[in-house]
Design a protein around this motif. Sequence first.
Motif, PDB file in Angstrom:
ATOM      1  N   VAL A 276      28.880 -70.816  31.491  1.00 37.42           N
ATOM      2  CA  VAL A 276      28.778 -72.035  30.479  1.00 37.42           C
ATOM      3  C   VAL A 276      29.405 -73.244  31.233  1.00 37.42           C
ATOM      4  N   LEU A 277      30.520 -73.063  32.020  1.00 39.95           N
ATOM      5  CA  LEU A 277      31.100 -74.168  32.752  1.00 39.95           C
ATOM      6  C   LEU A 277      29.936 -74.951  33.641  1.00 39.95           C
ATOM      7  N   LYS A 278      28.948 -74.039  34.156  1.00 37.38           N
ATOM      8  CA  LYS A 278      28.146 -74.621  35.337  1.00 37.38           C
ATOM      9  C   LYS A 278      27.243 -75.997  34.601  1.00 37.38           C
ATOM     10  N   SER A 279      26.963 -75.838  33.348  1.00 40.22           N
ATOM     11  CA  SER A 279      26.227 -76.622  32.835  1.00 40.22           C
ATOM     12  C   SER A 279      26.819 -78.095  32.722  1.00 40.22           C
ATOM     13  N   SER A 280      27.943 -78.273  32.746  1.00 38.76           N
ATOM     14  CA  SER A 280      28.940 -79.568  32.539  1.00 38.76           C
ATOM     15  C   SER A 280      29.752 -79.915  33.946  1.00 38.76           C
ATOM     16  N   VAL A 281      29.963 -79.092  34.605  1.00 37.33           N
ATOM     17  CA  VAL A 281      30.810 -79.321  35.952  1.00 37.33           C
ATOM     18  C   VAL A 281      30.464 -78.651  37.189  1.00 37.33           C
ATOM     19  N   ASP A 282      30.682 -79.330  38.319  1.00 34.90           N
ATOM     20  CA  ASP A 282      30.243 -78.639  39.652  1.00 34.90           C
ATOM     21  C   ASP A 282      31.551 -78.181  40.128  1.00 34.90           C
ATOM     22  N   PHE A 283      31.578 -76.972  40.427  1.00 34.49           N
ATOM     23  CA  PHE A 283      32.887 -76.299  40.837  1.00 34.49           C
ATOM     24  C   PHE A 283      32.556 -75.262  41.818  1.00 34.49           C
ATOM     25  N   GLY A 284      33.683 -74.945  42.616  1.00 32.47           N
ATOM     26  CA  GLY A 284      33.512 -73.427  43.706  1.00 32.47           C
ATOM     27  C   GLY A 284      34.575 -72.800  43.071  1.00 32.47           C
ATOM     28  N   TYR A 285      34.662 -71.642  43.942  1.00 35.32           N
ATOM     29  CA  TYR A 285      35.386 -70.512  43.636  1.00 35.32           C
ATOM     30  C   TYR A 285      36.155 -70.013  45.101  1.00 35.32           C
ATOM     31  N   LEU A 286      37.246 -69.545  44.924  1.00 36.67           N
ATOM     32  CA  LEU A 286      37.935 -69.028  46.291  1.00 36.67           C
ATOM     33  C   LEU A 286      37.920 -67.581  46.553  1.00 36.67           C
ATOM     34  N   TYR A 287      36.995 -67.106  46.058  1.00 39.51           N
ATOM     35  CA  TYR A 287      37.055 -65.564  46.298  1.00 39.51           C
ATOM     36  C   TYR A 287      38.261 -64.736  46.647  1.00 39.51           C
ATOM     37  N   GLU A 288      37.960 -64.214  48.013  1.00 44.36           N
ATOM     38  CA  GLU A 288      39.066 -63.374  48.342  1.00 44.36           C
ATOM     39  C   GLU A 288      40.585 -64.081  48.678  1.00 44.36           C
ATOM     40  N   ASN A 289      40.189 -65.546  48.594  1.00 40.73           N
ATOM     41  CA  ASN A 289      41.651 -66.158  48.703  1.00 40.73           C
ATOM     42  C   ASN A 289      42.215 -66.643  47.445  1.00 40.73           C
ATOM     43  N   GLU A 290      41.611 -66.196  46.442  1.00 45.47           N
ATOM     44  CA  GLU A 290      42.249 -66.668  45.123  1.00 45.47           C
ATOM     45  C   GLU A 290      43.556 -65.828  44.882  1.00 45.47           C
ATOM     46  N   PRO A 291      44.619 -66.364  44.708  1.00 40.77           N
ATOM     47  CA  PRO A 291      45.834 -65.817  44.257  1.00 40.77           C
ATOM     48  C   PRO A 291      46.275 -65.560  42.948  1.00 40.77           C
ATOM     49  N   TYR A 292      46.981 -64.594  42.636  1.00 39.86           N
ATOM     50  CA  TYR A 292      47.694 -64.586  41.263  1.00 39.86           C
ATOM     51  C   TYR A 292      48.350 -65.485  40.963  1.00 39.86           C
ATOM     52  N   SER A 293      48.246 -65.891  39.848  1.00 44.09           N
ATOM     53  CA  SER A 293      49.305 -67.268  39.369  1.00 44.09           C
ATOM     54  C   SER A 293      50.737 -67.040  39.304  1.00 44.09           C
ATOM     55  N   GLY A 294      51.189 -65.848  39.050  1.00 46.63           N
ATOM     56  CA  GLY A 294      52.738 -65.802  39.352  1.00 46.63           C
ATOM     57  C   GLY A 294      53.563 -66.229  37.911  1.00 46.63           C
ATOM     58  N   THR A 295      52.407 -65.635  36.808  1.00 46.77           N
ATOM     59  CA  THR A 295      53.012 -65.884  35.689  1.00 46.77           C
ATOM     60  C   THR A 295      54.164 -64.935  35.129  1.00 46.77           C
ATOM     61  N   ILE A 296      54.111 -63.624  35.625  1.00 41.30           N
ATOM     62  CA  ILE A 296      54.968 -62.647  35.362  1.00 41.30           C
ATOM     63  C   ILE A 296      56.390 -63.241  35.634  1.00 41.30           C
ATOM     64  N   LEU A 297      56.509 -63.813  36.669  1.00 45.40           N
ATOM     65  CA  LEU A 297      57.905 -64.359  37.161  1.00 45.40           C
ATOM     66  C   LEU A 297      58.460 -65.280  36.052  1.00 45.40           C
ATOM     67  N   LEU A 298      57.517 -66.139  35.586  1.00 48.43           N
ATOM     68  CA  LEU A 298      58.087 -67.211  34.600  1.00 48.43           C
ATOM     69  C   LEU A 298      58.299 -66.221  33.224  1.00 48.43           C
ATOM     70  N   GLU A 299      57.521 -65.455  32.813  1.00 54.10           N
ATOM     71  CA  GLU A 299      57.869 -64.529  31.561  1.00 54.10           C
ATOM     72  C   GLU A 299      58.910 -63.716  31.735  1.00 54.10           C
ATOM     73  N   MET A 300      59.364 -63.333  32.802  1.00 49.45           N
ATOM     74  CA  MET A 300      60.509 -62.503  33.053  1.00 49.45           C
ATOM     75  C   MET A 300      61.854 -63.202  33.281  1.00 49.45           C
ATOM     76  N   GLY A 301      61.539 -64.712  33.554  1.00 49.61           N
ATOM     77  CA  GLY A 301      62.594 -65.811  33.728  1.00 49.61           C
ATOM     78  C   GLY A 301      63.045 -65.702  34.992  1.00 49.61           C
ATOM     79  N   MET A 302      62.337 -65.303  36.041  1.00 49.36           N
ATOM     80  CA  MET A 302      62.734 -65.213  37.433  1.00 49.36           C
ATOM     81  C   MET A 302      62.321 -66.496  37.898  1.00 49.36           C
ATOM     82  N   ILE A 303      63.188 -67.577  37.830  1.00 46.00           N
ATOM     83  CA  ILE A 303      62.830 -68.845  38.019  1.00 46.00           C
ATOM     84  C   ILE A 303      62.999 -69.230  39.426  1.00 46.00           C
ATOM     85  N   GLU A 304      64.089 -68.642  39.986  1.00 46.12           N
ATOM     86  CA  GLU A 304      64.142 -68.878  41.596  1.00 46.12           C
ATOM     87  C   GLU A 304      63.218 -68.197  42.223  1.00 46.12           C
TER      88      GLU A 304
END
Lengths: 383, 299
Positions: free
Chosen positions: B105-133
């Motif tokens: 769906v995105l392809k029809s409105s924007v040009d973009f690439g992808y990092l494939y095997e270099n794509e990292p996990y976001s780290g959201t669980i650290l925020l959720e747990m409150g492990m801010i440091e």
Amino acid sequence: MSDWDIAIKRGVEHNVPRVFKVLREHPYLEDLARKVREGKLEVLSNLDHYIEMTMKSVEMIGGKAYFVENAEQAREIVGKIVGSGKRVVMGKSMVAYETGIRKYLQSIGNEVWETDLGELLIQFADEPPSHIIAPAVHMTRERIRELIKEKLGIDPGDKHEDIVRVAREFLRQKFLTADIGITGANAVAADAGSIVLVENEGNIRMSSVVPPVHISITGVEKILPNLEYAMYEVLVQAAYAGLYPPTYINVTSGPSSTGDVEQKRVSPAHGPKEFHLILVDNGRRKANEDPVLREALLCIRCGRCHFHCPVYRALDGKWGDPPYSGPMGAMWSGVVYNDYKPALLCSHAGNCREVCPMKINIPKVLEYLKSKYFMMKAGTREG
Amino acid sequence: MIDEDQINFIRRNLLKYLMEDYLPFPVNKSVCYEWANGLNLKKGGETIIYTGCSYQLAELGKRFDEILPTLSKFKGVERFSSILKVFYKPRDTRSYKILRNIASVLKSSVDFGYLYENEPYSGTILLEMGMIEEFREYAKKLIELFNSHGVKRIITVDPHTHYTLFRIKEMFSSSWNVEIVNYFEVIKNIKIKSEGTFVFHDSCLYSRFLGMRDSIREVIKSAGIVLKEDEMITGKETSMCCGGPLAPINKDASDKIARNRAEALKTVHNKVLLVCPFCYANLSPYVEAYDFAEVISGE
């Protein structure tokens, strides 16, 4: 569904739409809430000064004022004023619960009664309160009926009205014969030395007027710069708690007095001959030094965040260290008990922030407490 | 209510895995990027689609949360992680379909690439747990990674990744000048595959932390979807969490929140539309749930 699930569902269904309605019908309340926040921030930015001003003002109008650092000092002072062998009526005060006043007074030989209906039920059941202003919100009326049957030997029946009538009959006689009345304070006016209390049952009015001695015990964060702000505070508290207009607002400025004989103000008149105000620190001043935790001190105890919180609901009301529960309680467990574990249970739904009259960013405060927990752990050798 | 052994176990291992492999738990990295196979997305580029591995790991994360209480009691269990990293490849094909649909769906409105095997996990669980440091530490690593690939504009596809990047930008505003957009802000001309009426379960982050409540509803409605509302259940102040963020800390409470939420939603409509992989993982056992990206297609 468990008893809790039934009780909280009924509580939410009664409370939440009513608060929305109150705020829609009285749009000025949001302005007042903003002013209260300003007033509280003014006090917190110069807290020691305002504590001193409050104490002087109380003395000026013939009352006695005390500042205590912790719960033990609070018990000691109340114990000295009350003594033993007395009958004490208590208008609901969470700071009295925090400092363990009721059980202490009982232990030194006094008869003590909670007079807020919810709090009386808590006393009967010997359970911690499950909500900051609706302490018995975890009890269904079916359970309350059984509890009253067991404790008073009277079957009140199944109707809300009949349960309340039985409690009324039991408590009226206690009010009339009490030696001491103990209340909290929703707001304290630094300039006037007045305390302001909001309620619906009439128990606070009776506890603060009928007995010859009135003790008010409250946290230092309840101080507002002046009586104008203090009056706003109780209106806002009542509205966001959901019963508006409140049935009673009580302003108490020292012991009872009259100017009817030649306009000379003398004390006492018909009400209490003594008025004592105990201002409790117990972690509040330390929290106030921390810019994130200071936000927690803005809480006016309306208890609205509880009803919008999925975690409070899922944990059967047992979230936080009593009497502090729910989202505000997870913050306050950190403030007064240095307990950061309740904060770990926040799922950051964010509803609490949306509904808070003081616009406290509760999820942010709880995230901060979580991080303090982890930093503390990282600092120890554990793991 | 709080099992401190369990929390200690998470604390010990989470940051270690993240710093070593850009993943929150030991699993083969291919799980994160296989969804893009055959789509012919170009590798890298200034504008990228960034999944943060949220969709791919949501169901798996749930399984980890279930065994966490037992796992954290075993001494030496951490030794097995290197084996899991090689051999453990639990593919969630449903999530792959969702991501593929978003990308097309995105392809029809924007040009973009992808990092494939270099794509990292976001780290959201650290925020959720409150492990801010710890989050701050991982965030620096993420910034370095995105910078090393010359990324200037990131398109997120789920609320947790979007919020996480938003927080990273807030923390490191001076050193990371990347544009972060969400796919809801980019997609155009979408249509629902077949007529549909739903009750919408808001993502807490989109609705109350990112201010996207109304704009997302607009996009949903523009696709021809009919949403049933109830002020007490789908309002901004009343719509509740799915319980997801609490799962690593207290699984029972998390499940109870999910059941409560599902029961409430069902009183409005039997079909629930949602926009978050964690909401799906938590609510779908109790209610008929659909991700927005499952029910739409580009024109």
